[in-house]
Design a protein around this motif. Sequence first.
Motif, PDB file in Angstrom:
ATOM      1  N   ARG A  11       0.811  -1.243  -0.017  1.00 47.75           N
ATOM      2  CA  ARG A  11      -0.076   0.183  -0.043  1.00 47.75           C
ATOM      3  C   ARG A  11       0.921   1.301  -0.062  1.00 47.75           C
ATOM      4  NH1 ARG A  11      -5.527  -1.767   0.887  1.00 47.75           N
ATOM      5  NH2 ARG A  11      -6.233   0.386   0.707  1.00 47.75           N
ATOM      6  N   ILE A  12       2.108   1.081   0.772  1.00 44.26           N
ATOM      7  CA  ILE A  12       2.654   2.511   0.674  1.00 44.26           C
ATOM      8  C   ILE A  12       3.514   2.605  -0.506  1.00 44.26           C
ATOM      9  CG2 ILE A  12       5.091   3.378   1.508  1.00 44.26           C
ATOM     10  CD1 ILE A  12       4.458   1.845   4.299  1.00 44.26           C
ATOM     11  N   GLU A  13       3.916   1.618  -1.245  1.00 47.93           N
ATOM     12  CA  GLU A  13       4.358   1.590  -2.553  1.00 47.93           C
ATOM     13  C   GLU A  13       3.232   2.225  -3.676  1.00 47.93           C
ATOM     14  OE1 GLU A  13       7.320   2.028  -3.567  1.00 47.93           O
ATOM     15  OE2 GLU A  13       6.760   2.208  -5.594  1.00 47.93           O
ATOM     16  N   ALA A  14       2.231   1.757  -3.423  1.00 51.55           N
ATOM     17  CA  ALA A  14       1.036   2.283  -4.214  1.00 51.55           C
ATOM     18  C   ALA A  14       0.633   3.546  -4.082  1.00 51.55           C
ATOM     19  CB  ALA A  14      -0.230   1.160  -4.114  1.00 51.55           C
ATOM     20  N   LYS A  15       0.615   3.870  -2.836  1.00 50.69           N
ATOM     21  CA  LYS A  15      -0.292   5.303  -2.626  1.00 50.69           C
ATOM     22  C   LYS A  15       0.602   6.216  -1.796  1.00 50.69           C
ATOM     23  CE  LYS A  15      -4.331   4.188  -4.487  1.00 50.69           C
ATOM     24  NZ  LYS A  15      -5.148   4.794  -5.537  1.00 50.69           N
ATOM     25  N   GLY A  16       1.586   5.639  -1.285  1.00 49.89           N
ATOM     26  CA  GLY A  16       2.512   6.759  -0.496  1.00 49.89           C
ATOM     27  C   GLY A  16       2.216   6.447   1.145  1.00 49.89           C
ATOM     28  N   ALA A  35      22.900   0.710  -8.523  1.00 50.05           N
ATOM     29  CA  ALA A  35      21.889  -0.139  -7.957  1.00 50.05           C
ATOM     30  C   ALA A  35      21.204   0.411  -6.845  1.00 50.05           C
ATOM     31  CB  ALA A  35      22.594  -1.500  -7.108  1.00 50.05           C
ATOM     32  N   TYR A  36      21.707   1.472  -6.365  1.00 50.13           N
ATOM     33  CA  TYR A  36      20.959   2.378  -5.389  1.00 50.13           C
ATOM     34  C   TYR A  36      19.842   3.121  -6.026  1.00 50.13           C
ATOM     35  CZ  TYR A  36      19.850   5.650  -1.495  1.00 50.13           C
ATOM     36  OH  TYR A  36      19.294   6.520  -0.612  1.00 50.13           O
ATOM     37  N   LEU A  37      20.276   3.618  -7.163  1.00 51.06           N
ATOM     38  CA  LEU A  37      19.276   4.440  -8.175  1.00 51.06           C
ATOM     39  C   LEU A  37      18.148   3.714  -8.550  1.00 51.06           C
ATOM     40  CD1 LEU A  37      18.111   6.820  -9.837  1.00 51.06           C
ATOM     41  CD2 LEU A  37      19.883   6.085 -11.556  1.00 51.06           C
ATOM     42  N   ALA A  38      18.489   2.306  -9.007  1.00 50.84           N
ATOM     43  CA  ALA A  38      17.565   1.569  -9.642  1.00 50.84           C
ATOM     44  C   ALA A  38      16.391   1.053  -8.332  1.00 50.84           C
ATOM     45  CB  ALA A  38      18.065   0.110  -9.927  1.00 50.84           C
ATOM     46  N   PHE A  39      16.998   0.956  -7.281  1.00 50.35           N
ATOM     47  CA  PHE A  39      15.830   0.366  -6.253  1.00 50.35           C
ATOM     48  C   PHE A  39      15.065   1.530  -6.058  1.00 50.35           C
ATOM     49  CE2 PHE A  39      13.984  -0.048  -2.135  1.00 50.35           C
ATOM     50  CZ  PHE A  39      13.883  -1.347  -1.917  1.00 50.35           C
ATOM     51  N   ALA A  40      15.773   2.934  -5.871  1.00 49.32           N
ATOM     52  CA  ALA A  40      15.123   4.011  -5.444  1.00 49.32           C
ATOM     53  C   ALA A  40      13.906   4.381  -6.583  1.00 49.32           C
ATOM     54  CB  ALA A  40      15.964   5.085  -5.211  1.00 49.32           C
ATOM     55  N   ALA A  41      14.384   4.097  -7.870  1.00 49.84           N
ATOM     56  CA  ALA A  41      13.360   4.469  -8.974  1.00 49.84           C
ATOM     57  C   ALA A  41      12.276   3.455  -8.986  1.00 49.84           C
ATOM     58  CB  ALA A  41      14.218   4.485 -10.295  1.00 49.84           C
ATOM     59  N   VAL A  88      10.081   4.207  -5.294  1.00 49.64           N
ATOM     60  CA  VAL A  88       9.989   5.491  -4.990  1.00 49.64           C
ATOM     61  C   VAL A  88       9.152   5.644  -3.635  1.00 49.64           C
ATOM     62  CG1 VAL A  88      10.288   7.782  -5.761  1.00 49.64           C
ATOM     63  CG2 VAL A  88       9.369   5.898  -7.513  1.00 49.64           C
ATOM     64  N   LEU A  89       8.413   5.267  -3.494  1.00 47.52           N
ATOM     65  CA  LEU A  89       7.401   5.645  -2.295  1.00 47.52           C
ATOM     66  C   LEU A  89       7.799   4.998  -1.067  1.00 47.52           C
ATOM     67  CD1 LEU A  89       3.829   6.103  -4.050  1.00 47.52           C
ATOM     68  CD2 LEU A  89       5.576   7.969  -3.432  1.00 47.52           C
ATOM     69  N   LEU A  90       8.131   3.793  -1.366  1.00 51.61           N
ATOM     70  CA  LEU A  90       8.677   2.826  -0.287  1.00 51.61           C
ATOM     71  C   LEU A  90       9.954   3.618   0.100  1.00 51.61           C
ATOM     72  CD1 LEU A  90       7.480   0.498   0.839  1.00 51.61           C
ATOM     73  CD2 LEU A  90       8.656  -1.002  -0.856  1.00 51.61           C
ATOM     74  N   TRP A  91      10.767   3.957  -0.798  1.00 51.32           N
ATOM     75  CA  TRP A  91      12.078   4.554  -0.451  1.00 51.32           C
ATOM     76  C   TRP A  91      12.010   5.923   0.194  1.00 51.32           C
ATOM     77  CZ3 TRP A  91      14.317   8.708  -3.382  1.00 51.32           C
ATOM     78  CH2 TRP A  91      15.857   9.137  -3.159  1.00 51.32           C
ATOM     79  N   ARG A  92      10.906   6.617  -0.227  1.00 50.94           N
ATOM     80  CA  ARG A  92      10.740   7.976   0.457  1.00 50.94           C
ATOM     81  C   ARG A  92      10.150   7.812   1.905  1.00 50.94           C
ATOM     82  NH1 ARG A  92       7.934  11.353  -4.291  1.00 50.94           N
ATOM     83  NH2 ARG A  92       9.754  11.534  -5.441  1.00 50.94           N
ATOM     84  N   ARG A 135      12.590  -3.716   6.392  1.00 47.75           N
ATOM     85  CA  ARG A 135      12.738  -4.327   5.515  1.00 47.75           C
ATOM     86  C   ARG A 135      13.297  -3.864   4.105  1.00 47.75           C
ATOM     87  NH1 ARG A 135       8.425  -7.435   2.401  1.00 47.75           N
ATOM     88  NH2 ARG A 135       8.489  -9.430   3.427  1.00 47.75           N
ATOM     89  N   THR A 136      12.766  -2.561   4.067  1.00 50.31           N
ATOM     90  CA  THR A 136      13.296  -1.724   2.739  1.00 50.31           C
ATOM     91  C   THR A 136      14.798  -1.572   2.865  1.00 50.31           C
ATOM     92  OG1 THR A 136      11.157  -0.610   2.743  1.00 50.31           O
ATOM     93  CG2 THR A 136      12.867   0.215   1.597  1.00 50.31           C
ATOM     94  N   PHE A 137      15.083  -1.140   4.072  1.00 47.93           N
ATOM     95  CA  PHE A 137      16.594  -0.925   4.221  1.00 47.93           C
ATOM     96  C   PHE A 137      17.432  -2.064   4.068  1.00 47.93           C
ATOM     97  CE2 PHE A 137      18.302   3.008   6.758  1.00 47.93           C
ATOM     98  CZ  PHE A 137      19.239   2.955   5.981  1.00 47.93           C
ATOM     99  N   ARG A 138      16.881  -2.976   4.510  1.00 46.42           N
ATOM    100  CA  ARG A 138      17.715  -4.575   4.373  1.00 46.42           C
ATOM    101  C   ARG A 138      17.520  -4.797   2.587  1.00 46.42           C
ATOM    102  NH1 ARG A 138      14.699  -8.232   6.481  1.00 46.42           N
ATOM    103  NH2 ARG A 138      14.324  -6.680   8.077  1.00 46.42           N
ATOM    104  N   LYS A 139      16.501  -4.687   1.993  1.00 50.12           N
ATOM    105  CA  LYS A 139      16.438  -4.789   0.649  1.00 50.12           C
ATOM    106  C   LYS A 139      17.509  -4.036  -0.119  1.00 50.12           C
ATOM    107  CE  LYS A 139      11.556  -6.047  -0.220  1.00 50.12           C
ATOM    108  NZ  LYS A 139      10.243  -5.433  -0.597  1.00 50.12           N
TER     109      LYS A 139
END
Lengths: 197, 197
Positions: free
Chosen positions: B23-28, B96-102, B105-109, B65-69
């Motif tokens: 849900r975070i990744e989908a809607k923030g 790789a960092y950019l790829a994950f963030a891209a 995005v919302l999970l990363w934010r 979890r995100t951080f671990r990923k």
Amino acid sequence: MASKADKRKAELRQTLIEIAERRIEAKGLSSLRARDLAGEAGCAVGAIYNVFADMNDLVMAVNGRTFRKIGEAVGRSLEGTEGQPPIDRLIVMSNAYLAFAAENVLLWRALFDIDMADDGTAPDWYMEELRKLFANIAGPVSELFSELDAKELELMVRALFSSVHGIVLLGLQNRISGVPRGNIERMIAQVLRRIGN
Amino acid sequence: MASKADKRKAELRQTLIEIAERRIEAKGLSSLRARDLAGEAGCAVGAIYNVFADMNDLVMAVNGRTFRKIGEAVGRSLEGTEGQPPIDRLIVMSNAYLAFAAENVLLWRALFDIDMADDGTAPDWYMEELRKLFANIAGPVSELFSELDAKELELMVRALFSSVHGIVLLGLQNRISGVPRGNIERMIAQVLRRIGN
DNA sequence: TGTACATCAGTGAACGCGCGTTCACTGATGTAC
DNA sequence: TGTACATCAGTGAACGCGCGTTCACTGATGTAC
């Protein structure tokens, strides 16, 4: 034109912006309350809506001001550095940016917090101020990298700004990599000097 | 130990984390609602509080979890690059960092939005994951700058991470300096190559 | 200058609602004997 | 194996409250004649 009324209105607008600015810097954007603002300004809550569309509009006004201040601070930092090597001028600008951010952390953060919030395009003044900031950087950068074409130069300007911004951002953050200010300056210098050979 | 109940509890915990993540990744992050979560998980709202202290606690679990990923993705990107020059390895990691963030995005934010929110010290897992990430970077960096002492090396590691983070951050932001992904990669390479001579 | 009228800044109580969190209750699971 | 009891995951309606925004009203300022 109702000159007296207009004047009062303009004054209230200004007052509200200033109070909001002070409150944001003191407590952070997320603690800004319409009621507190009205209380301190000595007006009714409703009066705010006579002068601004909504709270967001007010915060945008504060942000516009902050943005302008940053531009001015960075511009001012360049005074008297005309003869210096471009890399030094970039470092001077970066330190001015750091200084502003460090001395107005919450105000500076509000700049980004709001933009995150509303999804859409940035307002005109935003892009305009950004353009000015980039223009300041573009000078020394083009001196430094005369071999790059316009397109690549623009990317380099953005890249350098982003790098410095990143160093300042994480440097001023207590948790992730919070670091004494002198160290932030050293990081900026380290990176920029290496880039400028 | 009530093994069956415990198992269910652990399962619910896992389910909730996964749904929250999606849900975070989908809607923030700011659109995450306890009720929605419970609805999708097929449990009562109250059940969430049987498994997490509060919503913040849940989000922290997602962030962990995100951080671990991210750490894994960055680590994985280095596989098979052992022979390559350190600067290339830094660029590979950054991409790789950019790829994950891209791609998240919302999970990363959410990673940064939450940390901004609660003011205090970062939780242990946070510092630990950060340490690991920095350790990955430290290898190539120390090869590259063998003249630096430990203290300066650490600063350089932070500086480089911050720079790349800044480029990714502003690059992925639509408004301030949103830029196509290829350009972000070029900016990273431009900066890092110059730094690594 | 004076009177009638219009405008609109300013008021602040009340609305509305979103949403995290609680809590008294239920029922399944596990333990004791 | 059976019975009584304890525990605690799970329920979901209700609480609570923070807070932006509205709106019917007031009164000062300005305009028309």
